[in-house]
Design a protein around this motif. Structure first.
Motif, PDB file in Angstrom:
ATOM      1  N   HIS A  31       0.826  -1.198   0.000  1.00 50.54           N
ATOM      2  CA  HIS A  31       0.000   0.000   0.000  1.00 50.54           C
ATOM      3  C   HIS A  31       0.867   1.258   0.000  1.00 50.54           C
ATOM      4  N   MET A  32       0.238   2.400  -0.227  1.00 49.07           N
ATOM      5  CA  MET A  32       0.958   3.663  -0.357  1.00 49.07           C
ATOM      6  C   MET A  32       0.742   4.527   0.879  1.00 49.07           C
ATOM      7  N   PRO A  33       1.807   4.847   1.627  1.00 48.26           N
ATOM      8  CA  PRO A  33       1.646   5.763   2.756  1.00 48.26           C
ATOM      9  C   PRO A  33       1.623   7.215   2.280  1.00 48.26           C
ATOM     10  N   LEU A  34       0.816   8.037   2.931  1.00 47.16           N
ATOM     11  CA  LEU A  34       0.765   9.471   2.656  1.00 47.16           C
ATOM     12  C   LEU A  34       1.159  10.178   3.948  1.00 47.16           C
ATOM     13  N   LEU A  35       2.424  10.616   4.027  1.00 43.90           N
ATOM     14  CA  LEU A  35       2.925  11.226   5.260  1.00 43.90           C
ATOM     15  C   LEU A  35       2.387  12.648   5.408  1.00 43.90           C
ATOM     16  N   ILE A  36       1.755  12.913   6.563  1.00 42.64           N
ATOM     17  CA  ILE A  36       1.167  14.216   6.862  1.00 42.64           C
ATOM     18  C   ILE A  36       1.790  14.717   8.161  1.00 42.64           C
ATOM     19  N   ASP A  37       2.384  15.894   8.106  1.00 39.40           N
ATOM     20  CA  ASP A  37       3.093  16.448   9.259  1.00 39.40           C
ATOM     21  C   ASP A  37       2.203  17.428  10.024  1.00 39.40           C
ATOM     22  N   VAL A  38       1.936  17.126  11.296  1.00 46.90           N
ATOM     23  CA  VAL A  38       1.195  18.054  12.146  1.00 46.90           C
ATOM     24  C   VAL A  38       2.078  18.527  13.303  1.00 46.90           C
TER      25      VAL A  38
END
Length: 410
Positions: A29-36
């Motif tokens: 699967h494809m990870p979508l890295l989101i920075d908070v």
């Protein structure tokens, strides 16, 4: 192949989220890295970040550079807690993500679970948290967030954290890989409240409602269950409410551990949904193990439901107030609503010969409830126990009659 949001404070927990992202890739699967996070993530991670903190902030109408200049971490966390749900909602609407996972301490858990709560029930959500072994009601709310205790602090990769993170990645991948059959059931919904002490009542009432063409969703009256039921009623999806088990109000009033909050019993009245209300299990307040009962209750009557649950009998004064509170919540109803009172027992253990049998306390509850109701709200006094099949069937038939009256009015 699914796209899974990997959302976290990458400035302080970048390597840990990168590890989870790699595990997701290995599952295909494809990870979508989101920075908070509050600050820049490590240099070796920046190229992998697909949605940075500036873009997250913009989703909430926040200019990150202006916020950052004030150097207040608490303010930054609050801003991300407000913005991240809006971002994830938009990603969901655009079908850009099929699941979300996060790792966090107290701040990261607050941000990530706020975002997860903005997503619908059924959407895969996994939170690995240092806070997962305590009271998680404020993080989960009424949503289906899978909370996994991190065991060790999320502070680097070691033999324990790698094992936990690998398993958590497997959980979110398994969830997105699980196809849910499309819902073809178009029967109108009735929601019902149940406890172990009212199981027989719901079991006898449900077939009557199903034979009339309804689907019955049962909620366990443990605080979270009551809140979830109220939320569903407010959504407009519900045709009727079979509120047999209003026990959560005893915990709210007295200080037990299974309170559903001060708004329990308001949704049906507010949204105009036909209902029946029963003072089920208002004879009991829930605590944990026996040694967890607050000392001010030392001289009260108790019953060990199991090793983890201790029940305390409500007093006459508490019952009188509970009757008044229930009436206060019912009185604003615009749809047909009826109150049914099982005089012989409001739970299994309040029946004659049972450990919580207290006719004086029960009578105070019944009289207070009936006397505090609007004059036009019918009260059915039944010389039966709450779990008698005849009482259960009367509850179901009364609700069906109320639904029919509401339909004729519209």
């Amino acid at each position: 192949m699914a796209t899974i949001a990997v959302l976290g404070t990458l400035d302080s927990k970048g390597s840990e989220h990168a590890f989870v992202a790699e595990q997701i890739r290995q599952h295909g699967h494809m990870p979508l890295l989101i920075d908070v996070g509050t600050y820049e993530p490590p240099d070796d991670l920046r190229m992998d970040v697909k949605i940075d903190r500036h873009e997250v902030a913009r989703a909430g109408g926040i200019v990150w550079s202006e916020l950052e200049s004030r150097s207040d971490r608490g303010e930054c966390v609050a801003a991300m807690t407000a913005a991240a749900p809006l971002l994830l909602q938009e990603l969901y609407r655009q079908t850009r993500i099929q699941g979300v996972i996060s790792l966090g301490g107290s701040g990261g858990t607050a941000i990530a679970t706020a975002a997860m709560r903005a997503l619908p029930i059924g959407f895969p959500k996994v939170m690995v948290s240092t806070m997962a072994s305590g009271n998680i009601v404020h993080y989960v709310g009424t949503k289906d967030i899978v909370m996994i205790p991190s065991i060790v602090d999320i502070a680097g990769l070691n033999r324990v954290s790698r094992m936990i993170f690998t398993r958590a990645a497997g959980v979110i991948c398994g969830m997105v890989e699980s196809d849910v059959a499309p819902d073809t059931d178009d029967r109108p919904l009735i929601v019902a409240s149940m406890f172990g002490n009212t199981t027989e009542c719901i079991a006898a009432a449900t077939p009557v409602l199903e034979e009339a063409g309804y689907e019955v969703l049962v909620f366990h009256a443990t605080g979270a269950g009551g809140r979830a039921m109220e939320s569903l009623i407010e959504s407009g999806m519900v045709a009727g409410v079979l509120d047999i088990t209003t026990t959560e109000w005893a915990d709210e009033l007295v200080g037990g551990i299974l309170s559903a909050g001060p708004h329990r019993l308001e949704a049906a009245a507010k949204t105009g949904v036909p209902a029946i209300v029963v003072p089920g299990c208002l004879d009991m307040v829930n605590f944990g193990e026996q040694n967890s009962v607050p000392p001010q209750f030392a001289n009260r009557r108790f019953y060990a439901h199991n090793p983890q649950v201790t029940l305390m009998r409500t007093s006459r004064e508490e019952c009188r107030e509970l009757g008044r509170v229930l009436a206060q919540k019912i009185n604003p109803s615009s749809a047909p609503v009826s109150v049914l009172i099982p005089r012989k027992a409001i739970s299994v253990i309040s029946a004659e010969g049972g450990p919580f049998h207290d006719p004086n306390a029960d009578q105070a509850l019944f009289e207070s409830l009936a006397n505090s109701l609007r004059d036009d709200i019918p009260v059915h006094w039944e010389d039966r126990r709450i779990n008698d099949p005849e009482f259960a069937q009367l509850c179901a038939k009364t609700l069906l009659r109320n639904i029919q009256v509401a339909a004729q009015r519209s």
